[in-house]
Write a protein that holds these residues in place. Structure first.
Motif, short mmCIF file in Angstrom:
data_model
loop_
_atom_site.label_atom_id
_atom_site.label_comp_id
_atom_site.label_asym_id
_atom_site.label_seq_id
_atom_site.Cartn_x
_atom_site.Cartn_y
_atom_site.Cartn_z
N TYR A 6 32.95 50.44 42.82
CA TYR A 6 33.32 51.78 43.25
C TYR A 6 32.06 52.47 43.74
O TYR A 6 30.99 52.28 43.18
CB TYR A 6 33.89 52.59 42.09
N THR B 222 35.61 44.58 40.72
CA THR B 222 35.69 45.68 41.68
C THR B 222 34.45 46.57 41.59
O THR B 222 33.86 46.72 40.51
CB THR B 222 36.99 46.50 41.49
N GLN C 32 35.74 51.50 47.82
CA GLN C 32 36.02 50.58 46.72
C GLN C 32 36.17 49.19 47.29
O GLN C 32 36.85 48.98 48.29
CB GLN C 32 37.30 50.97 45.98
N VAL D 188 37.43 45.42 46.17
CA VAL D 188 38.13 44.59 45.19
C VAL D 188 37.89 43.16 45.63
O VAL D 188 38.25 42.79 46.75
CB VAL D 188 39.64 44.92 45.14
N GLN D 189 37.28 42.36 44.76
CA GLN D 189 36.84 41.03 45.16
C GLN D 189 37.32 39.98 44.17
O GLN D 189 37.19 40.15 42.95
CB GLN D 189 35.31 41.04 45.17
N HIS D 190 37.85 38.87 44.67
CA HIS D 190 38.19 37.72 43.83
C HIS D 190 36.88 37.02 43.46
O HIS D 190 35.97 36.91 44.30
CB HIS D 190 39.12 36.77 44.59
N TYR E 162 36.25 45.07 36.08
CA TYR E 162 36.90 43.78 36.29
C TYR E 162 38.32 43.88 35.78
O TYR E 162 38.65 44.75 34.99
CB TYR E 162 36.15 42.63 35.60
N HIS F 11 41.01 44.64 31.07
CA HIS F 11 40.55 45.48 32.17
C HIS F 11 39.43 46.37 31.65
O HIS F 11 39.51 46.87 30.53
CB HIS F 11 41.74 46.32 32.67
N GLU G 223 36.17 49.28 33.15
CA GLU G 223 35.42 49.95 34.21
C GLU G 223 34.33 50.80 33.60
O GLU G 223 34.52 51.38 32.53
CB GLU G 223 36.32 50.89 35.02
N ILE H 52 39.40 39.21 39.05
CA ILE H 52 39.06 40.27 39.99
C ILE H 52 37.87 41.09 39.48
O ILE H 52 37.84 41.49 38.32
CB ILE H 52 40.27 41.23 40.21
#
Length: 153
Positions: A104, A102, A114, A116-118, A95, A20, A22, A100
Protein backbone atom coordinates in the motif's frame (compact mmCIF):
# COMPACT_ATOMS: atom_id res chain seq x y z
CA UNK A 1 -6.30 -19.02 29.03
CA UNK A 2 -8.62 -20.15 26.26
CA UNK A 3 -10.72 -23.08 27.40
CA UNK A 4 -12.52 -23.52 24.08
CA UNK A 5 -12.72 -27.16 23.07
CA UNK A 6 -12.59 -27.84 19.35
CA UNK A 7 -13.44 -31.00 17.49
CA UNK A 8 -10.77 -32.55 15.30
CA UNK A 9 -12.75 -31.36 12.25
CA UNK A 10 -12.71 -27.76 13.56
CA UNK A 11 -8.98 -27.95 14.19
CA UNK A 12 -8.34 -29.30 10.67
CA UNK A 13 -10.60 -26.65 9.14
CA UNK A 14 -8.92 -23.81 11.05
CA UNK A 15 -5.48 -25.05 9.94
CA UNK A 16 -6.59 -25.00 6.30
CA UNK A 17 -8.05 -21.48 6.37
CA UNK A 18 -5.81 -18.59 5.33
CA UNK A 19 -4.39 -15.94 7.61
CA UNK A 20 -4.39 -12.21 6.82
CA UNK A 21 -2.18 -9.43 8.18
CA UNK A 22 -1.40 -5.79 7.35
CA UNK A 23 0.90 -3.14 8.85
CA UNK A 24 1.05 0.51 7.75
CA UNK A 25 3.52 3.35 8.41
CA UNK A 26 0.58 5.35 9.83
CA UNK A 27 -0.62 3.41 12.90
CA UNK A 28 -4.11 4.91 12.41
CA UNK A 29 -4.48 3.79 8.78
CA UNK A 30 -7.42 1.43 8.31
CA UNK A 31 -6.76 -2.05 7.04
CA UNK A 32 -7.69 -2.37 3.37
CA UNK A 33 -9.26 -5.78 3.93
CA UNK A 34 -12.00 -5.44 6.51
CA UNK A 35 -14.45 -7.94 7.89
CA UNK A 36 -12.11 -10.90 7.40
CA UNK A 37 -13.64 -13.89 9.22
CA UNK A 38 -12.02 -14.63 12.59
CA UNK A 39 -10.58 -18.04 11.55
CA UNK A 40 -8.70 -16.26 8.78
CA UNK A 41 -6.91 -14.11 11.39
CA UNK A 42 -5.16 -17.05 13.10
CA UNK A 43 -1.39 -17.00 13.48
CA UNK A 44 0.18 -20.21 12.16
CA UNK A 45 3.06 -22.10 13.71
CA UNK A 46 6.38 -22.12 11.85
CA UNK A 47 5.58 -25.36 10.04
CA UNK A 48 2.19 -23.96 8.96
CA UNK A 49 3.56 -20.77 7.37
CA UNK A 50 2.34 -20.16 3.85
CA UNK A 51 4.47 -18.94 0.94
CA UNK A 52 2.81 -15.51 1.43
CA UNK A 53 3.83 -15.37 5.10
CA UNK A 54 7.40 -16.46 4.33
CA UNK A 55 7.68 -13.81 1.59
CA UNK A 56 6.14 -11.12 3.84
CA UNK A 57 8.56 -11.80 6.69
CA UNK A 58 11.62 -11.81 4.44
CA UNK A 59 10.54 -8.61 2.70
CA UNK A 60 10.25 -6.97 6.11
CA UNK A 61 13.92 -7.68 6.76
CA UNK A 62 14.96 -6.34 3.35
CA UNK A 63 12.90 -3.17 3.83
CA UNK A 64 14.23 -2.54 7.33
CA UNK A 65 17.83 -3.07 6.25
CA UNK A 66 17.33 -0.78 3.23
CA UNK A 67 15.85 1.93 5.48
CA UNK A 68 18.94 1.79 7.69
CA UNK A 69 20.93 3.11 4.71
CA UNK A 70 18.63 6.11 4.10
CA UNK A 71 19.19 9.65 5.27
CA UNK A 72 16.45 11.73 6.89
CA UNK A 73 15.31 13.14 3.54
CA UNK A 74 14.35 9.80 1.94
CA UNK A 75 11.80 7.03 2.49
CA UNK A 76 11.57 3.53 1.08
CA UNK A 77 9.70 3.04 -2.17
CA UNK A 78 9.55 0.25 -4.71
CA UNK A 79 9.81 0.23 -8.47
CA UNK A 80 7.86 -2.00 -10.81
CA UNK A 81 9.35 -4.14 -13.53
CA UNK A 82 7.61 -3.90 -16.90
CA UNK A 83 4.84 -1.57 -17.96
CA UNK A 84 4.57 2.07 -16.98
CA UNK A 85 3.47 1.63 -13.36
CA UNK A 86 6.28 3.77 -11.92
CA UNK A 87 7.22 3.84 -8.23
CA UNK A 88 5.20 3.19 -5.06
CA UNK A 89 6.17 4.81 -1.74
CA UNK A 90 5.70 1.88 0.69
CA UNK A 91 3.27 2.97 3.41
CA UNK A 92 1.89 -0.44 4.26
CA UNK A 93 2.38 -4.09 3.54
CA UNK A 94 0.37 -7.22 4.12
CA UNK A 95 -0.28 -10.77 3.05
CA UNK A 96 -3.27 -13.01 2.57
CA UNK A 97 -2.57 -16.72 2.86
CA UNK A 98 -1.73 -18.80 1.09
CA UNK A 99 -0.08 -16.86 -1.74
CA UNK A 100 -0.80 -13.10 -1.95
CA UNK A 101 1.45 -10.23 -0.79
CA UNK A 102 0.20 -6.65 -1.06
CA UNK A 103 1.85 -3.23 -0.86
CA UNK A 104 0.00 0.00 0.00
CA UNK A 105 1.27 3.49 -0.67
CA UNK A 106 1.32 6.40 -3.06
CA UNK A 107 3.02 7.12 -6.37
CA UNK A 108 5.35 10.03 -7.12
CA UNK A 109 2.33 12.28 -7.85
CA UNK A 110 0.76 11.39 -4.48
CA UNK A 111 -2.01 9.17 -5.90
CA UNK A 112 -3.11 6.31 -3.65
CA UNK A 113 -1.66 3.04 -4.94
CA UNK A 114 -1.93 -0.65 -4.08
CA UNK A 115 -0.10 -3.60 -5.59
CA UNK A 116 -1.53 -7.09 -5.09
CA UNK A 117 1.06 -9.68 -6.07
CA UNK A 118 1.10 -13.49 -6.21
CA UNK A 119 4.25 -14.81 -4.49
CA UNK A 120 5.31 -16.65 -7.65
CA UNK A 121 5.48 -13.28 -9.47
CA UNK A 122 7.16 -11.33 -6.65
CA UNK A 123 9.86 -8.95 -7.87
CA UNK A 124 10.57 -5.92 -5.70
CA UNK A 125 13.04 -3.13 -6.37
CA UNK A 126 13.60 -1.05 -3.23
CA UNK A 127 14.33 2.60 -4.00
CA UNK A 128 15.08 5.73 -2.01
CA UNK A 129 12.41 8.36 -2.66
CA UNK A 130 12.46 11.95 -1.41
CA UNK A 131 9.85 12.31 1.33
CA UNK A 132 6.77 14.30 0.29
CA UNK A 133 6.80 16.70 3.28
CA UNK A 134 10.36 17.92 3.95
CA UNK A 135 9.38 19.43 7.31
CA UNK A 136 8.21 16.06 8.71
CA UNK A 137 10.50 13.22 9.81
CA UNK A 138 10.89 10.32 7.38
CA UNK A 139 8.51 7.42 7.99
CA UNK A 140 10.16 4.07 8.55
CA UNK A 141 7.70 1.28 7.76
CA UNK A 142 10.36 -1.44 8.15
CA UNK A 143 10.72 -0.77 11.86
CA UNK A 144 6.92 -0.86 12.38
CA UNK A 145 6.76 -4.16 10.47
CA UNK A 146 9.51 -5.71 12.61
CA UNK A 147 7.90 -4.47 15.83
CA UNK A 148 4.61 -6.05 14.76
CA UNK A 149 6.33 -9.39 14.06
CA UNK A 150 8.03 -9.28 17.47
CA UNK A 151 4.67 -8.58 19.17
CA UNK A 152 3.34 -11.82 17.65
CA UNK A 153 6.14 -13.91 19.14
Amino acid sequence: MDNKIATSAEVAEAAALPCHREVHSDPNAPEALRDVPEPMQKVPTAEQKSPARWAYERLILYIQNFEKTLDGEHEVAMGFAGGDAGVLRIEGMGYFDPDIVTFYGSDSAGARTQLVQHVSQLNVILRAMTKPKPEEPAKRIGFRLVAELEDQA
